[in-house]
Scaffold this active site. Structure first.
Site, PDB file in Angstrom:
ATOM      1  N   CYS A   5       0.747  -1.071   0.038  1.00  9.74           N
ATOM      2  CA  CYS A   5       0.398   0.062  -0.247  1.00  9.74           C
ATOM      3  C   CYS A   5       0.723   0.625   0.008  1.00  9.74           C
ATOM      4  CB  CYS A   5      -1.308   0.309   0.981  1.00  9.74           C
ATOM      5  SG  CYS A   5      -0.045  -0.541   3.007  1.00  9.74           S
ATOM      6  N   GLY A  32      -1.089   0.262  -4.482  1.00  9.33           N
ATOM      7  CA  GLY A  32      -2.332  -0.413  -3.712  1.00  9.33           C
ATOM      8  C   GLY A  32      -3.724   0.011  -4.381  1.00  9.33           C
ATOM      9  N   ASN A 106       1.927   1.074   5.882  1.00  8.17           N
ATOM     10  CA  ASN A 106       2.792   0.037   4.507  1.00  8.17           C
ATOM     11  C   ASN A 106       3.757  -0.874   5.007  1.00  8.17           C
ATOM     12  OD1 ASN A 106       4.633   0.894   2.210  1.00  8.17           O
ATOM     13  ND2 ASN A 106       3.645  -0.782   1.794  1.00  8.17           N
ATOM     14  N   GLY A 107       3.197  -2.017   4.364  1.00  5.33           N
ATOM     15  CA  GLY A 107       4.617  -2.998   5.155  1.00  5.33           C
ATOM     16  C   GLY A 107       3.896  -4.552   5.969  1.00  5.33           C
ATOM     17  N   TYR A 253      11.214  -1.839  -9.523  1.00  5.30           N
ATOM     18  CA  TYR A 253       9.850  -2.315 -10.138  1.00  5.30           C
ATOM     19  C   TYR A 253       8.554  -1.177  -8.835  1.00  5.30           C
ATOM     20  CZ  TYR A 253       4.869  -4.315 -10.823  1.00  5.30           C
ATOM     21  OH  TYR A 253       4.637  -4.629 -11.426  1.00  5.30           O
ATOM     22  N   SER A 294       7.389  -0.658 -16.031  1.00  4.87           N
ATOM     23  CA  SER A 294       8.648  -0.355 -15.550  1.00  4.87           C
ATOM     24  C   SER A 294       9.773  -1.234 -15.891  1.00  4.87           C
ATOM     25  CB  SER A 294       8.475  -1.679 -14.396  1.00  4.87           C
ATOM     26  OG  SER A 294       7.682  -3.318 -14.340  1.00  4.87           O
TER      27      SER A 294
END
Length: 477
Positions: A5, A32, A106-107, A253, A294
């Site tokens: 996220c 996300g 985030n994580g 990426y 990417s």
């Protein structure tokens, strides 16, 4: 692979903070695409709006105009712990003896079972299946036990193991915190003139750029940064000391190419690894094609170093989300057919080099090769600007279990045959790290070598590490 996220937060008295937060989340949409939410603080009053969907689907002008205040915390989510349901959408808002707080994460935690059992034993009722709720409960518990906000946030963080970059708003301040290894990125900058007391927190610098904020610094691994109304400068303190371990896939990426890491855009890094890839694995061909988006910078770098012309051989449907967002393999395969389309008049009769950032399951790559063959390519050579992905991630990227990773099951020669390419080569791990122009030990490379910097609970390991036991786990720090 599926990113966790993006978090965004703003403190800006007199500004339309909800709208600023909306645009910040819009810039972070690539991180996300399941749900989005914003919590706005006006003193000790909180207005929260969140729902399933893209940022532009969850919010409209009418909603944003009702969200008046001077601080906002926003979040855009892909689930890595917890199912795809609105109850798991963020930010989360909790009440304490000192008033409410909103938290965006985030994580991914790796001690969720232990932390959940501990909190449940203390009588707390866990409602969602998200590890973010566990962090919020730990913070609520610390505040209600008598700690002030700064110390309570640090106390909660000390109970958590894994990757967590947090944005937190309280009734009188905004906080940014990063786990001790700094596995996920987090930056901050200022709005308006320096010293004006208007601040922005973002997962990436592209979030600062979109709202016109100036980059100040990264939140350091193991650092807590506090932004308070009326204060010209943030208060910064370290809550733990560990060896930095930024996820190297952020560079390859996940993050946007215009986001800046280590003083340069990721576009520059990705072009450089393409150049290194051409030097390590040369090939005779007529055309270099990058897989959007990417893979494009690496393809340009490969072309520059090899002297093989770069061409646009794939057209991407911009209205189709990243294929890894689809939750089932069948949906992923259906998504490939509508996402990328080869240009037959560019490809026909040509020996092409296809440059992509990674191969995870091999589904996307195999279908692309088939499409190139059908478009008349005479030869198809594939070059990958990262090493083989052999291990799953536990820190915020929802990779499959190890038995679903093609490079964990097959040798390169077997992968070459499976994909149907004339040749296949990956970038070396040494080349990937040297191109970053930072100390190699400061990156997490676990998905390539299995050297996990943070010990993982046995239940999580057994679920994902299907092909080997035990897997070497290093606790660094």
């Amino acid at each position: 692979m599926e990113e966790a996220c993006g978090v965004f937060a703003v403190l800006a008295p007199g500004e339309q903070v909800a709208s600023l937060c909306y645009f910040g989340l819009y810039a972070l949409q690539h991180r996300g695409q399941e749900s989005a939410g914003i919590a706005v603080f006006d003193g000790d009053k909180v207005r929260l709006h969140k729902d399933m969907g893209l940022v532009s689907q969850v919010f409209d002008q009418n909603v944003l105009e009702l969200m008046v205040g001077d601080r906002a915390v926003g979040h855009t989510r892909y689930s890595t712990t917890g199912s795809s349901r609105v109850c798991n959408a963020q930010p989360l808002v909790f009440m304490t003896r000192l008033g409410p707080f909103a938290l965006a994460h985030n994580g991914n935690l790796v001690n969720t079972v232990q932390l959940r059992d501990q909190l449940a034993a203390d009588g707390l009722s866990i409602k969602s299946s998200s590890d973010t709720e566990l962090i919020a409960f730990a913070l609520q518990q610390a505040v209600n036990a008598g700690l002030a906000w700064d110390e309570a946030i640090k106390a909660a963080a000390l109970k958590c193991k894994g990757a967590f970059s947090l944005a937190i708003s309280t009734p009188d301040a905004l906080y940014a915190l990063r786990d001790g290894h700094g596995l996920r990125p987090l930056v901050f900058g200022h709005l308006g003139e320096p010293g004006a007391g208007a601040w922005v927190i973002s997962s990436e610098t592209c979030g600062l750029d979109i709202v016109g904020a100036r980059f100040n610094d990264d939140v350091a691994p193991g650092e807590l940064v506090r932004f308070r109304l009326g204060e010209a400068h943030p208060f910064r303190s370290r809550w733990c000391e560990e060896t930095p371990k930024l996820c190297v896939f952020e560079l390859i990426y996940f993050a946007r190419p215009d986001s800046r890491f280590f003083g340069e855009s990721l576009y520059s890094y990705r072009k450089r690894i393409g150049q290194r890839l051409a030097q390590e694995s040369p090939v005779e061909a007529d055309l270099v094609i990058g897989v959007p988006d990417s893979g494009i910078p690496a393809a340009i770098g490969f072309s520059q170093s090899s002297g093989i012309p770069f061409g646009d051989g794939l057209i991407k449907n911009r209205y189709v989300g990243r294929t890894f967002i689809q939750p089932t393999q069948a949906m992923r395969e259906a998504g490939i057919r509508v996402k990328l389309n080869p240009l037959q008049d560019v490809i026909e009769g040509q020996r092409i080099v296809v440059v992509d950032d990674s191969i995870v399951r091999g589904t996307t790559s195999r279908k692309l090769v088939q499409a190139f063959r059908e478009a008349g390519a005479r030869e198809v050579h594939m070059r990958i600007s990262s090493p083989p992905v052999t291990h799953p991630c536990f820190y915020g990227i929802d990779t499959d279990s190890q038995d679903q990773l093609i490079a964990a099951r097959l040798e390169i020669e077997e992968i070459t045959k499976h994909l149907g390419v004339d040749s296949l080569a990956y970038l070396s791990k040494e080349g990937m790290l040297q191109c970053a122009q930072e100390q190699a030990q400061n990156f997490c490379t676990a998905c390539f070598d299995g050297n996990y910097p943070i010990a993982v609970e046995e239940e999580l390991r057994e679920r994902k590490l299907m092909l080997e036991a035990p897997v070497p786990v290093q606790s660094v720090g």
